[in-house]
Scaffold this motif. Structure first.
Motif, PDB file in Angstrom:
ATOM      1  N   LYS A 142       0.822  -1.217   0.000  1.00 51.27           N
ATOM      2  CA  LYS A 142       0.000   0.000   0.000  1.00 51.27           C
ATOM      3  C   LYS A 142       0.854   1.265   0.000  1.00 51.27           C
ATOM      4  O   LYS A 142       0.569   2.223  -0.711  1.00 51.27           O
ATOM      5  N   ARG A 143       1.913   1.276   0.830  1.00 52.74           N
ATOM      6  CA  ARG A 143       2.751   2.474   0.931  1.00 52.74           C
ATOM      7  C   ARG A 143       3.553   2.723  -0.340  1.00 52.74           C
ATOM      8  O   ARG A 143       3.951   3.860  -0.611  1.00 52.74           O
ATOM      9  N   SER A 144       3.811   1.688  -1.117  1.00 51.81           N
ATOM     10  CA  SER A 144       4.614   1.867  -2.330  1.00 51.81           C
ATOM     11  C   SER A 144       3.928   2.782  -3.336  1.00 51.81           C
ATOM     12  O   SER A 144       4.599   3.428  -4.135  1.00 51.81           O
ATOM     13  N   ALA A 145       2.619   2.848  -3.295  1.00 51.24           N
ATOM     14  CA  ALA A 145       1.877   3.674  -4.250  1.00 51.24           C
ATOM     15  C   ALA A 145       1.610   5.081  -3.735  1.00 51.24           C
ATOM     16  O   ALA A 145       1.019   5.894  -4.435  1.00 51.24           O
ATOM     17  N   LYS A 146       2.036   5.378  -2.517  1.00 48.62           N
ATOM     18  CA  LYS A 146       1.792   6.704  -1.938  1.00 48.62           C
ATOM     19  C   LYS A 146       3.108   7.456  -1.776  1.00 48.62           C
ATOM     20  O   LYS A 146       4.160   6.864  -1.634  1.00 48.62           O
ATOM     21  N   SER A 147       3.010   8.765  -1.779  1.00 51.95           N
ATOM     22  CA  SER A 147       4.220   9.570  -1.593  1.00 51.95           C
ATOM     23  C   SER A 147       4.444   9.860  -0.109  1.00 51.95           C
ATOM     24  O   SER A 147       3.497   9.932   0.668  1.00 51.95           O
ATOM     25  N   SER A 153       0.327   6.293 -10.135  1.00 51.95           N
ATOM     26  CA  SER A 153       0.226   7.570 -10.845  1.00 51.95           C
ATOM     27  C   SER A 153      -0.497   8.563  -9.951  1.00 51.95           C
ATOM     28  O   SER A 153      -1.613   8.308  -9.506  1.00 51.95           O
ATOM     29  N   ARG A 154       0.154   9.669  -9.689  1.00 48.89           N
ATOM     30  CA  ARG A 154      -0.444  10.668  -8.802  1.00 48.89           C
ATOM     31  C   ARG A 154       0.138  12.044  -9.109  1.00 48.89           C
ATOM     32  O   ARG A 154       1.235  12.168  -9.629  1.00 48.89           O
ATOM     33  N   LYS A 155      -0.615  13.060  -8.753  1.00 45.64           N
ATOM     34  CA  LYS A 155      -0.148  14.435  -8.921  1.00 45.64           C
ATOM     35  C   LYS A 155       0.618  14.833  -7.660  1.00 45.64           C
ATOM     36  O   LYS A 155       0.147  14.635  -6.547  1.00 45.64           O
ATOM     37  N   GLU A 156       1.822  15.345  -7.850  1.00 47.77           N
ATOM     38  CA  GLU A 156       2.662  15.766  -6.726  1.00 47.77           C
ATOM     39  C   GLU A 156       2.792  17.280  -6.720  1.00 47.77           C
ATOM     40  O   GLU A 156       2.811  17.918  -7.772  1.00 47.77           O
ATOM     41  N   GLU A 157       2.901  17.817  -5.514  1.00 52.97           N
ATOM     42  CA  GLU A 157       3.132  19.252  -5.363  1.00 52.97           C
ATOM     43  C   GLU A 157       4.381  19.448  -4.520  1.00 52.97           C
ATOM     44  O   GLU A 157       4.524  18.845  -3.458  1.00 52.97           O
ATOM     45  N   ILE A 158       5.291  20.274  -5.011  1.00 49.98           N
ATOM     46  CA  ILE A 158       6.517  20.624  -4.289  1.00 49.98           C
ATOM     47  C   ILE A 158       6.477  22.122  -4.035  1.00 49.98           C
ATOM     48  O   ILE A 158       6.206  22.903  -4.941  1.00 49.98           O
ATOM     49  N   GLN A 159       6.733  22.514  -2.789  1.00 49.27           N
ATOM     50  CA  GLN A 159       6.772  23.928  -2.427  1.00 49.27           C
ATOM     51  C   GLN A 159       8.206  24.319  -2.076  1.00 49.27           C
ATOM     52  O   GLN A 159       8.881  23.597  -1.339  1.00 49.27           O
ATOM     53  N   VAL A 160       8.643  25.457  -2.614  1.00 52.93           N
ATOM     54  CA  VAL A 160      10.011  25.937  -2.394  1.00 52.93           C
ATOM     55  C   VAL A 160       9.965  27.392  -1.970  1.00 52.93           C
ATOM     56  O   VAL A 160       9.244  28.199  -2.559  1.00 52.93           O
ATOM     57  N   LYS A 161      10.757  27.700  -0.940  1.00 49.05           N
ATOM     58  CA  LYS A 161      10.868  29.086  -0.473  1.00 49.05           C
ATOM     59  C   LYS A 161      12.335  29.384  -0.203  1.00 49.05           C
ATOM     60  O   LYS A 161      13.038  28.581   0.419  1.00 49.05           O
TER      61      LYS A 161
END
Length: 196
Positions: A34-39, A145-153
């Protein structure tokens, strides 16, 4: 003669104990699948020499390198305010799918070994359980397959001696960013490995 009449030299209790341990371990296998498919979302802070340092970089140069990295990895900028947000689509990895199948195969083979001893009526047919291991790879492949969001500051120190790069997002992407751009995590000391 007496030893032959007593039967095999094992304790049935020890085999049932082993079976119990395998039954308890199988939820761990399910958790791995299960965890392999999640970020895994992490937050890291890296320190880069600032513009006032001899080997330092200007914030615009750092931002350009970060933006270039994410653009090369199929991410797009969705918000370019104080905190820059990148979005991208993560696709399944064949290597990861093969690894999940391999781990599942080993786990099911181990369970089958214990079951052949514990429930000998079925015999070696317990090893057919390993035929289900490709299903773990199929589960990963359809759910990875999933949409990822990365935030940078970027935060520049008052004396411009350093720039803190605060990053939040998928652990694998952030680690790849660190390696490629040579970032040093704040408060950490880099020690070269034996194989490097």
């Amino acid at each position: 003669m007496a030893a032959e009449e007593a039967g095999p030299g094992y304790s049935a209790a020890s085999y049932y104990t082993s079976l119990g341990l395998f039954v308890l371990a199988l939820p761990g296998l399910w958790s791995l699948i299960k965890r392999s498919a999640k970020s895994k979302i992490v937050r890291k802070t890296y320190v880069v020499p600032g513009p006032s340092q001899e080997s330092g970089k200007a914030p615009k140069q750092i931002a350009g390198e970060i933006s270039s990295f994410f653009t090369r990895n199929n991410f797009t900028i969705v918000d370019s305010g104080e905190v820059v947000r990148f979005e991208g689509l993560m696709v399944p990895s064949r290597g990861q799918a093969a690894f999940i199948i391999f781990c599942t195969f080993l786990s099911l083979a181990s369970a089958a070994l214990v079951l052949t001893i514990t429930v000998p009526v079925v015999g070696d047919k317990w090893y057919w359980l390993t035929a289900f291991s490709p299903l773990a790879g199929a589960y990963y492949w359809t759910n990875a397959s999933r949409k990822e969001e990365i935030q940078v500051k970027l935060v520049v120190a008052d004396d411009e001696s350093s720039t803190d790069v605060l990053v939040q997002g998928d652990d694998e992407q952030i680690e790849q960013l660190r390696r490629e751009l040579g970032f040093m995590e704040k408060g950490m000391v880099y020690v070269k490995g034996i194989l490097q």
